[in-house]
Design an enzyme around this catalytic site. Sequence first.
Site, PDB file in Angstrom:
ATOM      1  N   ASN A 194       7.796   4.855  10.442  1.00 53.06           N
ATOM      2  CA  ASN A 194       7.005   3.743  10.953  1.00 53.06           C
ATOM      3  C   ASN A 194       5.809   3.356  10.098  1.00 53.06           C
ATOM      4  O   ASN A 194       5.307   2.237  10.216  1.00 53.06           O
ATOM      5  CB  ASN A 194       6.541   4.125  12.375  1.00 53.06           C
ATOM      6  N   SER A 204      10.142  -5.621  11.064  1.00 50.66           N
ATOM      7  CA  SER A 204       9.206  -6.605  11.620  1.00 50.66           C
ATOM      8  C   SER A 204       9.933  -7.919  11.819  1.00 50.66           C
ATOM      9  O   SER A 204      10.924  -8.208  11.136  1.00 50.66           O
ATOM     10  CB  SER A 204       8.027  -6.819  10.662  1.00 50.66           C
ATOM     11  N   LYS A 214       9.619  -5.658   4.611  1.00 49.89           N
ATOM     12  CA  LYS A 214      10.227  -5.445   5.918  1.00 49.89           C
ATOM     13  C   LYS A 214      11.681  -5.928   5.953  1.00 49.89           C
ATOM     14  O   LYS A 214      12.522  -5.337   6.656  1.00 49.89           O
ATOM     15  CB  LYS A 214       9.397  -6.136   7.001  1.00 49.89           C
ATOM     16  N   TYR A 252       4.564  -8.140   2.342  1.00 48.22           N
ATOM     17  CA  TYR A 252       4.907  -7.526   3.628  1.00 48.22           C
ATOM     18  C   TYR A 252       6.261  -8.033   4.108  1.00 48.22           C
ATOM     19  O   TYR A 252       7.129  -7.242   4.492  1.00 48.22           O
ATOM     20  CB  TYR A 252       3.823  -7.867   4.654  1.00 48.22           C
ATOM     21  N   THR A 277      -2.371  -4.085  18.810  1.00 47.51           N
ATOM     22  CA  THR A 277      -2.908  -2.730  18.673  1.00 47.51           C
ATOM     23  C   THR A 277      -4.430  -2.795  18.669  1.00 47.51           C
ATOM     24  O   THR A 277      -5.035  -3.854  18.501  1.00 47.51           O
ATOM     25  CB  THR A 277      -2.424  -2.077  17.368  1.00 47.51           C
ATOM     26  N   ILE A 297       1.346   1.494  16.987  1.00 50.91           N
ATOM     27  CA  ILE A 297       2.737   1.595  17.419  1.00 50.91           C
ATOM     28  C   ILE A 297       3.230   3.044  17.320  1.00 50.91           C
ATOM     29  O   ILE A 297       3.918   3.541  18.212  1.00 50.91           O
ATOM     30  CB  ILE A 297       3.628   0.665  16.585  1.00 50.91           C
ATOM     31  N   ILE A 353       1.879  -7.486  17.677  1.00 50.87           N
ATOM     32  CA  ILE A 353       1.554  -6.466  18.664  1.00 50.87           C
ATOM     33  C   ILE A 353       0.041  -6.241  18.673  1.00 50.87           C
ATOM     34  O   ILE A 353      -0.566  -6.021  17.620  1.00 50.87           O
ATOM     35  CB  ILE A 353       2.272  -5.134  18.360  1.00 50.87           C
TER      36      ILE A 353
END
Length: 258
Positions: free
Chosen positions: A95, A148, A167, A163, A198, A23, A196
């Site tokens: 980020n 997120s 976030k 996590y 990636t 990202i 996403i």
Amino acid sequence: MGILDRMRLDGKNIFVTGGARGIGKSVATALAEAGANLAIVDLDVETAESVAAELTSLGSTAIAIKTDVTDAGQVDAMMAEIADNLGELHGAFCNAGICLNVPAEAMTLEQWRKVVDINLTGVFLTAQAAGRQMILQGKGGSIITTASMSAHIVNVPQPQCSYNASKAGVIQLAKSLAVEWAKHGIRVNSISPGYIGTDLIMEAPLLKPLIEKWTAMSPLGRLGRPDELQAIAVYLAGDSSHFTTGSDFVIDGAFTCI
């Protein structure tokens, strides 16, 4: 001035943490295409230098800076290097982040702290450094944080309480900074991506069963692409979003709607 002109970022200097891949790299590329100069901040400085070279080929001035975002001293040194090489700071994309899938009952304190230190403390330290510089300059600026959809829901089936909590903290941090720094003309917003695709995610064999499950659960039936976060970042970094601050933008293909 038309809307497309107001979306331009010519002359703006912006740093992107976690900018060497995923990202961060995608957003940095979009910012450069819109005319910004970039500092690519990452622990993997060799890859960051490669990204900076790519952005330079687009006509941007771009530098790479190796920084541990959890280390206040290194973050201060990062800001000094940006000032020396780019000049004034106009924007920041905070980020850098990680995720550990560990059941809560088995998670060690060290694992918990690692996630929270990078995802939340790292965002605070880099946003704080950006805010201090912008206040000193007296011209305002834009700070964007990566939260997120996991701040809004509990992901399944993978266990990732650290996590999710970190976030959620990023969103509230952005709102708090937006209110505190509004008097300085500094806007602070967060974006909350969904799943996403990636390169690191799509190329990991162990994640294939999870990707299939996430795709099946998604109303759009697919993962997002990194480039689908570019437009919101360019908007928030530019002059067309002067009245936008303290907001969180969920970009998840309606995943949190179900």
